[in-house]
Structures are given as structure tokens and as C-alpha cells.
Design a protein around this motif. Structure first.
Motif, PDB file in Angstrom:
ATOM      1  N   PRO A   1       0.814  -1.218   0.000  1.00  0.00           N
ATOM      2  CA  PRO A   1       0.000   0.000   0.000  1.00  0.00           C
ATOM      3  C   PRO A   1       0.851   1.274   0.000  1.00  0.00           C
ATOM      4  CG  PRO A   1      -0.825  -1.567   1.611  1.00  0.00           C
ATOM      5  CD  PRO A   1       0.499  -2.097   1.126  1.00  0.00           C
ATOM      6  N   ALA A   2       2.033   1.224   0.612  1.00  0.00           N
ATOM      7  CA  ALA A   2       2.892   2.409   0.644  1.00  0.00           C
ATOM      8  C   ALA A   2       3.350   2.788  -0.756  1.00  0.00           C
ATOM      9  CB  ALA A   2       4.101   2.152   1.552  1.00  0.00           C
ATOM     10  N   ILE A   3       3.596   1.772  -1.594  1.00  0.00           N
ATOM     11  CA  ILE A   3       4.007   2.050  -2.973  1.00  0.00           C
ATOM     12  C   ILE A   3       2.829   2.535  -3.789  1.00  0.00           C
ATOM     13  CG2 ILE A   3       4.933   1.004  -5.070  1.00  0.00           C
ATOM     14  CD1 ILE A   3       6.581  -0.850  -3.313  1.00  0.00           C
ATOM     15  N   ARG A   4       1.667   1.889  -3.609  1.00  0.00           N
ATOM     16  CA  ARG A   4       0.487   2.311  -4.365  1.00  0.00           C
ATOM     17  C   ARG A   4       0.104   3.745  -4.035  1.00  0.00           C
ATOM     18  NH1 ARG A   4      -1.859  -2.458  -2.425  1.00  0.00           N
ATOM     19  NH2 ARG A   4      -3.578  -1.285  -1.514  1.00  0.00           N
ATOM     20  N   GLY A   5       0.283   4.126  -2.765  1.00  0.00           N
ATOM     21  CA  GLY A   5      -0.124   5.463  -2.354  1.00  0.00           C
ATOM     22  C   GLY A   5       0.753   6.581  -2.882  1.00  0.00           C
ATOM     23  N   THR A   6       1.942   6.249  -3.331  1.00  0.00           N
ATOM     24  CA  THR A   6       2.862   7.289  -3.814  1.00  0.00           C
ATOM     25  C   THR A   6       3.177   7.132  -5.296  1.00  0.00           C
ATOM     26  OG1 THR A   6       4.788   5.946  -3.156  1.00  0.00           O
ATOM     27  CG2 THR A   6       3.922   7.515  -1.531  1.00  0.00           C
ATOM     28  N   VAL A   7       2.360   6.358  -6.017  1.00  0.00           N
ATOM     29  CA  VAL A   7       2.683   6.058  -7.407  1.00  0.00           C
ATOM     30  C   VAL A   7       2.737   7.322  -8.270  1.00  0.00           C
ATOM     31  CG1 VAL A   7       0.275   5.620  -8.055  1.00  0.00           C
ATOM     32  CG2 VAL A   7       2.136   4.543  -9.341  1.00  0.00           C
ATOM     33  N   PHE A   8       1.894   8.332  -7.969  1.00  0.00           N
ATOM     34  CA  PHE A   8       1.879   9.547  -8.785  1.00  0.00           C
ATOM     35  C   PHE A   8       3.037  10.487  -8.451  1.00  0.00           C
ATOM     36  CE2 PHE A   8      -2.575   8.177  -9.088  1.00  0.00           C
ATOM     37  CZ  PHE A   8      -2.691   8.129 -10.460  1.00  0.00           C
ATOM     38  N   GLN A   9       3.800  10.154  -7.420  1.00  0.00           N
ATOM     39  CA  GLN A   9       4.949  10.966  -7.055  1.00  0.00           C
ATOM     40  C   GLN A   9       6.244  10.402  -7.616  1.00  0.00           C
ATOM     41  OE1 GLN A   9       4.948  11.497  -2.759  1.00  0.00           O
ATOM     42  NE2 GLN A   9       2.691  11.479  -2.697  1.00  0.00           N
ATOM     43  N   GLN A  10       6.137   9.363  -8.410  1.00  0.00           N
ATOM     44  CA  GLN A  10       7.344   8.745  -8.945  1.00  0.00           C
ATOM     45  C   GLN A  10       7.340   8.780 -10.465  1.00  0.00           C
ATOM     46  OE1 GLN A  10       7.460   4.636  -7.749  1.00  0.00           O
ATOM     47  NE2 GLN A  10       5.440   4.173  -8.557  1.00  0.00           N
ATOM     48  N   CYS A  11       8.488   8.595 -11.024  1.00  0.00           N
ATOM     49  CA  CYS A  11       8.640   8.589 -12.474  1.00  0.00           C
ATOM     50  C   CYS A  11       9.718   7.560 -12.822  1.00  0.00           C
ATOM     51  CB  CYS A  11       9.054   9.983 -12.970  1.00  0.00           C
ATOM     52  SG  CYS A  11       9.229  10.099 -14.766  1.00  0.00           S
ATOM     53  N   ARG A  12       9.501   6.868 -13.898  1.00  0.00           N
ATOM     54  CA  ARG A  12      10.463   5.847 -14.284  1.00  0.00           C
ATOM     55  C   ARG A  12      11.835   6.451 -14.572  1.00  0.00           C
ATOM     56  NH1 ARG A  12      12.499   3.820 -18.976  1.00  0.00           N
ATOM     57  NH2 ARG A  12      11.108   5.120 -20.234  1.00  0.00           N
ATOM     58  N   VAL A  13      12.852   5.853 -13.962  1.00  0.00           N
ATOM     59  CA  VAL A  13      14.235   6.230 -14.208  1.00  0.00           C
ATOM     60  C   VAL A  13      14.836   5.173 -15.127  1.00  0.00           C
ATOM     61  CG1 VAL A  13      16.500   6.623 -13.193  1.00  0.00           C
ATOM     62  CG2 VAL A  13      14.439   7.389 -11.980  1.00  0.00           C
TER      63      VAL A  13
END
Length: 311
Positions: free
Chosen positions: A162-174
Motif C-alpha cells: 500500500p505504501a508504494i500504491r499510495g505514492t505512485v503519482f509521485q514517482q517517475c520511471r528512471v
């Protein structure tokens, strides 16, 4: 249609109940006249222990769940169990069916901490329920009577952290080293899967590695890092092998599967493929995305979905 794992367990338990019900009912009949006499019950259980297939321990408990005799095992009577309160054990909390026999759900045993189950048979005299004959079984000693469970091919989705799902829009593929050389890396994996005896492959796009299993050595995996996945010479380490005739995925579909994975990796900067796997024998493909959600499906269904479905 293949059975689910729960269906397979049900069939296995049904067969075990068939094997155990009659011997335990007969032994309960022997116990009824001696009910209340712990020593006599010990002797009866010891005399008939070999008649209960695959059993670890026999004992008798009252309606209240308190043991009224000792445990009896393969080595005979084991003192020290008289008066043991079993009322809070999982099998004592299950409702015994009207026909008087219960095969409990599996549980972790208190002493050996191993998966176990218990059969309970009601002991009656003059139509009055006196208590229960209990038989404990170690799952290691029970025969597997059903066919080997096979993973069903229908679509399954598993939500991740859930911690990853909750921040998915704050990340970008590197971009990973594999991303910069993705077409060549996937061509190498296609060669290994179709020509070099690799039957399962897990591709870790973000960490630029792949884990492979070969038909020549199926119990050990091998790791191909970014360097190996950029060097076609790596194929020389794996001798040519005919594509297995019993593989569920046709060799011509491997390229299409890998191409779809490439698109899922590169199309969207926020929702992107992190890991994927192929198993040519069971025909399944799995994909895990940046939101940490995983999907398992047949290769046919996977190839039916274009990138617009996923994004």
C-alpha cells in the motif's frame, strides 16, 4: 477447467475422511464401555492404534474438551496428558457434523510446530454423547491422494505494498541500464527461451537483470545481469535444445510477448512495468507494475491486451 487450490484441498480432505471415518467409528465403539476409566481407555487405544492409518496420537476427551486418558502413539502410552485441556485448540472449536465425525482444518501443532490436523469421532452410549475420540495426524505422514495441483490459467490480480500504491503519482520511471539496451536484451532472452532450453524467465527491468531456469538443470536458477543481457555471446553458454513439444506457449509467440512487455515498460512514465515472467510449460505470463500490482494470466489473454488496456 482446472481446480482451484481450494478445490484440490477439498478433494484431498474428502479422500482422507473416507479412509479414516470407519476405523475411528469402530474404535469409538470399543471406547464407549470403558468411558470414565482412564487406564482402560489407554489400553484400548494402545491395542487398536495400528488400525488407524497414518495416525500420530490417539486420545479421548470429554464434552468439555478435557482429556480423560493419556496420549497413545506409535511407541505406546505416553503418560502426563491426563487432564490436559484441549478446549481452546482449533479442532475443538469446529462444529462436529450430525453424523459424528469431523476432519478438522489443518493447523500448526503446539509441540512440533508442524502442519497437522485432527479427526474427532463422537463416542456415544445409549444414544448419549459422552465425548470424543481424537486422532492427531502430521501432514508429513498423510498420503497425497489427489492429482498434483496445477496453477489455473485464469486472470489473477494481486495488490502489492500500500505504501508504494499510495505514492505512485509521485514517482517517475528512471531509465535503467537494461532500458537503454532493451531491444537487444529481449532478443537475447528470446533466443534463450526458444532455442537454448530456458523454460522460465523472470525479467527485472528496473534492476536490469533476468533470472532463468533451464530444462537441463531445472532445480537451479541463473542470474543474467546487465552486462550479460547486452552481450549476445552469453547464448554460447547454453547449448541448443529443441523447443519442448509439450510447451503451452508456441515458440512464435515468445517474440510477441516480449514485445508487449517492452511497450509496457516504456509507454508511460508513471505506470510502467517493473518485473515480468514467462513460463512456457504452464503458459502463464506475469507482470508487476510501478504501483506494485501484479497480474497473472495465460499468454493468450496477455497477447489480446494492448497498451491502451493497461494504461
Amino acid at each position: 477447467m482446472k481446480n482451484s487450490w481450494k478445490d484440490s484441498i477439498y478433494l484431498q480432505r474428502e479422500e482422507l475422511a473416507r479412509i479414516l471415518r470407519e476405523p475411528l467409528a469402530q474404535l469409538a465403539g470399543h471406547c464407549a464401555p470403558a468411558w470414565g476409566d482412564g487406564g482402560a481407555l489407554d489400553a484400548i487405544l494402545a491395542a487398536h492404534f495400528d488400525g488407524i492409518p497414518h495416525c500420530s496420537f490417539l486420545y479421548c476427551v470429554g464434552i468439555d474438551g478435557v482429556q480423560i486418558c493419556n496420549n497413545v502413539g506409535q511407541d505406546g502410552i505416553e503418560p502426563g496428558y491426563l487432564g490436559r485441556d484441549r478446549s481452546q485448540r482449533p479442532y475443538m472449536k469446529e462444529a462436529v457434523p450430525v453424523w459424528g465425525f469431523l476432519l478438522s482444518d489443518a493447523y500448526i501443532g503446539l509441540n512440533r510446530h508442524r502442519p497437522s490436523l485432527t479427526a474427532l469421532q463422537i463416542v456415544s452410549r445409549d444414544s448419549q454423547s459422552l465425548g470424543y475420540l481424537g486422532a492427531d495426524f502430521d501432514l508429513r505422514n498423510l498420503p497425497v491422494t489427489s492429482a498434483l495441483y496445477e496453477e489455473p490459467g485464469y486472470w489473477r490480480q494481486v495488490k502489492g505494498d500500500p505504501a508504494i500504491r499510495g505514492t505512485v503519482f509521485q514517482q517517475c520511471r528512471v531509465e535503467s541500464p537494461m532500458d537503454g539496451n532493451l531491444e537487444q536484451a529481449l532478443s537475447i532472452l528470446e533466443e534463450l527461451l526458444t532455442q537454448r532450453g530456458v523454460f522460465q524467465c523472470q525479467i527485472h527491468f528496473s534492476s536490469s537483470q533476468a533470472t532463468i531456469w533451464t530444462v537441463d538443470d531445472p532445480f537451479r536458477y541463473r542470474i543474467l545481469d546487465a552486462d550479460a543481457l547486452s552481450d549476445p555471446d552469453i547464448c554460447l553458454l547454453y547449448p541448443p535444445r529443441p523447443y519442448p513439444a509439450d510447451a503451452a506457449i508456441p515458440p512464435g509467440d515468445i517474440n510477441r510477448i516480449l514485445g508487449t512487455m517492452q511497450a509496457l515498460r516504456l509507454t508511460d512514465p508513471t505506470f510502467y512495468l517493473r518485473m515480468a515472467s514467462i513460463n512456457i510449460f504452464n503458459g502463464l505470463v506475469s507482470v508487476t507494475f510501478s504501483c506494485d500490482g501484479s497480474h497473472y494470466m495465460s499468454h493468450v489473454e496477455f497477447l489480446m491486451r494492448d497498451t491502451s488496456f493497461w494504461f
